[in-house]
Design an enzyme around this catalytic site. Structure first.
Site, PDB file in Angstrom:
ATOM      1  N   TYR A 100       0.995  -1.490   0.122  1.00 54.49           N
ATOM      2  CA  TYR A 100      -0.037   0.382  -0.407  1.00 54.49           C
ATOM      3  C   TYR A 100       1.178   1.405  -0.292  1.00 54.49           C
ATOM      4  O   TYR A 100       1.866   1.435   0.439  1.00 54.49           O
ATOM      5  CB  TYR A 100      -0.787   0.234   1.520  1.00 54.49           C
ATOM      6  N   GLU A 188      -3.474   7.705  -3.753  1.00 52.19           N
ATOM      7  CA  GLU A 188      -2.785   6.127  -3.197  1.00 52.19           C
ATOM      8  C   GLU A 188      -3.229   5.159  -3.934  1.00 52.19           C
ATOM      9  O   GLU A 188      -3.536   4.817  -6.084  1.00 52.19           O
ATOM     10  CB  GLU A 188      -4.140   6.072  -2.533  1.00 52.19           C
TER      11      GLU A 188
END
Lengths: 374, 294
Positions: A100, A188
């Site tokens: 992530y 993101e």
């Protein structure tokens, strides 16, 4: 606003982030373009919210016929008021590890914040809740910017080795460029896949762009954002409209007062159907158009209007209310609290059409509460 | 004198964007309120007057002619607002109130950080401004609401909600020392805690009202500071957005719960832990204040 996945990927790819080979399908005629791709493919509906797989909006297709069926199923479907206009077809990737990574604004420190984690592929809010120690945080000074050594430090903590470290620097710098050059509030990549052949690839991305900066980004279209049809309509009249799940329609002036009105509805044991802020200094027209949105909404049983006239003039508001009632036939009861600038004139206009006004929001809500069954 | 905060009878105001619709209208309202509005700036309009106020091409020109300007208020449209902020800072003005809404957040981040390095106080952007009742108003708050000075200082992230609470306080015979609308954007020049510290230092302010909302961690940081014992005056609060769903932006760009931060519950809990009462409705603020005054 949140960009659709494919658009976010396009921006990141432009600055050097690798993404799976893919193609966008807007209509069934586009299906033929998939022939050149390596099946199986993954058909991903372009809707701007999380949990697409669980909602059945992502599926694997093995043949061109499968692909056509998927496109037929998805295109034009309306999910949470959002129409599916595009489907992204992507080739599969062999994943060894999912990471992530994101860059966001740091409101508290007035700078930027990079978040990274080895727990890719799941919602970061869940990671933050369950195992906050697995989130690596890096503060970035907006003036000094992001330096390679900082990124190498993060790569090390993520357990990356060899050529993946330099690839990670490339990915992160591309994200930073998108973040600063496109006025993003969030960039993101989740998951960022480390493939079995050692490449870093963005499998899903979420890019949020500051609406207020759109005038300087001609390559970003509002069509590629998370605005629903109603929200886009409201924007035209300078209204802030957010759809909620309840049944009491709300219109007020000012964001704080509108939220306070929602809270009051809840305080009386009812559920707000929307947030509708007509703004400070609302005109007759914006009130009219705003109220029309509520009056034509089938979910709404009754409407609470809460106006405190500071800059906003109560007579303008009253004219807007009457205007909406002239254009929309409705049997929804409306409860109006009108206070402040030109209150008398406003009340007079409403009394003429048989509408009562209340002194306080509490009194109006109490009357509303009695008028409807839950 | 040191009474009230940020603006008082010594405030001499420059209006940037004075020839625009909002700028000229509010220059007039400020004059009517008694604010000393002494100059305006709009590039290319130097030599004109608006409401009898002289207009200059640049902030530097205005200061050369009227050296006692100490405050600027900005009505310039969002696309050009950042430039005006830098112009005011570089000309040496120490208090800049930014009314303009929709300024890109990355622009705001840069000029706010610049202002801190230069020792300049920015209020806003996207704010209603500041009023010290009966003394001076630098903002767009409605004149007819602010008719009584007194012991309550208000700091707020919202406009209309502030007018409403001020109105009820005044109706109840409770005046205000200064009312500061800090703005609804995610990045702002002066936050709740900074204003509360100013109120703590102000001899006229005896009670502090904090009007917060969901999003960010300003209220939590204020609570922490209160917990350290450095605020001796009573503080009461109201937080809007209890029913706002996470991830949705509620009108104000800053009013959003994300990454698990900025929820209503977290703010109320933080205040309750340091014995700051939180009103359930805006009007309840008056009751809470009355308990202290009694």
């Amino acid at each position: 606003m949140r960009l659709l996945e494919y658009k976010g990927k396009e921006l990141l790819n432009k600055y050097g982030v690798k993404i799976p080979r893919g193609a966008i399908v807007k209509s069934l005629e586009d299906i033929q373009t998939l022939k050149a791709m390596k099946f199986p493919l993954f058909a991903k509906s372009q809707v701007p919210f999380a949990g697409r797989a669980k909602m059945g909006l992502v599926r694997r297709v093995d043949t061109i016929n499968d692909a056509e069926n998927a496109a037929r199923d998805y295109l034009g479907k309306v999910i949470q008021d959002y129409p599916i206009r595009k489907v992204l077809f992507e080739e599969g990737v062999n994943v060894a590890k999912e990471l992530y990574i994101s860059i966001t604004l740091d409101r508290e420190n007035r700078g930027y914040l990079m978040l990274a984690s080895t727990e890719g592929g799941i919602d970061i809010e869940e990671v933050a809740r369950k195992s906050p120690e697995k989130i690596i945080r890096l503060y970035i000074d907006d003036y000094e910017g992001l330096r390679d050594y900082m990124i190498r430090g993060v790569a090390q903590k993520l357990g990356l080795e060899g050529s993946a470290v330099q690839d990670f620097v490339t990915v992160t710098k591309a994200m930073y460029r998108v973040f600063t050059e496109y006025d993003a509030e969030l960039v993101e990549i989740n998951p960022l896949a480390l493939t079995t052949d050692g490449q870093l690839m963005a499998l899903d991305v979420k890019v949020m762009i500051d609406d207020n900066s759109l005038y300087r980004h001609s390559d970003i279209s509002i069509e590629d954002s998370d605005y629903t049809t109603e929200e886009l309509e409201a924007r035209k009249y300078g209204l802030h409209y957010v759809e909620l799940t309840g049944y009491v329609g709300i219109m007020a002036n000012g964001a704080g007062l509108t939220m306070a009105t929602m809270d009051l509805v809840k305080e009386f044991g009812h559920e707000p159907a929307d947030f509708l802020d007509v703004g400070g200094g609302a005109s007759e027209d914006s009130v009219k158009e705003g109220l029309k949105i509520l009056l034509t909404d089938d979910r709404i049983k009754a409407v609470l209007v809460n106006i405190f006239g500071g800059i906003t003039r109560c007579d303008e508001v009253a004219k807007g209310v009457v205007g909406a009632l002239n254009e929309v036939k409705t049997n929804k009861p409306i409860f109006i609290r009108l206070k402040g600038t030109n209150e008398e004139e406003g009340r007079k206009i409403l009394t003429e059409v048989g509408l009562k006004t209340y002194e306080t929001a509490e009194e109006a809500m109490e009357a509303l509460s009695k008028a409807i069954t839950r | 004198m040191g009474m009230a905060i940020l603006v008082n009878e010594n405030t001499k105001v420059l209006v940037q964007g004075i020839t625009g619709r909002e700028g000229s209208r509010h220059a007039q309202y400020m004059l009517q309120y008694g604010t000393k509005v002494v100059a305006g700036v709009t590039p290319g309009r130097g030599g004109q007057t608006v409401q009898g106020i002289p207009v200059f091409d640049t902030v530097e020109d205005a200061l050369r002619k009227i050296p006692d300007i100490n405050t600027s208020i900005i009505f310039v449209p969002a696309q050009f607002a950042a430039d005006s902020v830098y112009e005011a800072i570089d000309a040496g003005i120490k208090l800049v109130v930014i009314i303009t809404e929709h300024i890109p957040i990355h622009d705001a981040l840069r000029f706010v950080n610049y202002s801190k390095r230069k020792g300049v106080t920015i209020i806003g952007p996207n704010c209603p401004g500041v009023v010290s009742p009966l003394r001076s108003k630098v903002g767009i708050l409605p004149n007819h609401i602010y008719t009584r000075s007194g012991p309550v200082g208000i700091v707020s992230r919202s406009g209309t909600l502030t007018y409403e609470i001020s109105y009820h306080l005044t109706q109840a015979g409770i005046g205000q020392s200064t009312v500061v609308g800090i703005g609804g954007d995610p990045i702002i020049g002066t936050d709740t805690l900074e204003v509360v510290k100013m109120f703590e230092e102000d001899p006229e302010t005896r009670y502090i009202v904090v009007i917060g909302e969901i999003g960010g961690t300003m209220e939590e940081r204020l609570a922490k500071y209160i917990g350290s014992g450095k605020i001796t005056k009573p503080v009461v609060a109201y937080i809007s957005g209890r029913t706002a769903p996470p991830g949705k932006r509620m009108g104000h760009a800053g009013a959003i719960v994300s990454m698990g931060m900025g929820s209503y519950e977290s703010k109320v809990k933080a205040f309750q832990e340091v014995n700051v009462p939180v009103a359930r409705t805006p009007t309840e603020i008056v009751k809470l204040i009355k308990q202290y005054i009694r």
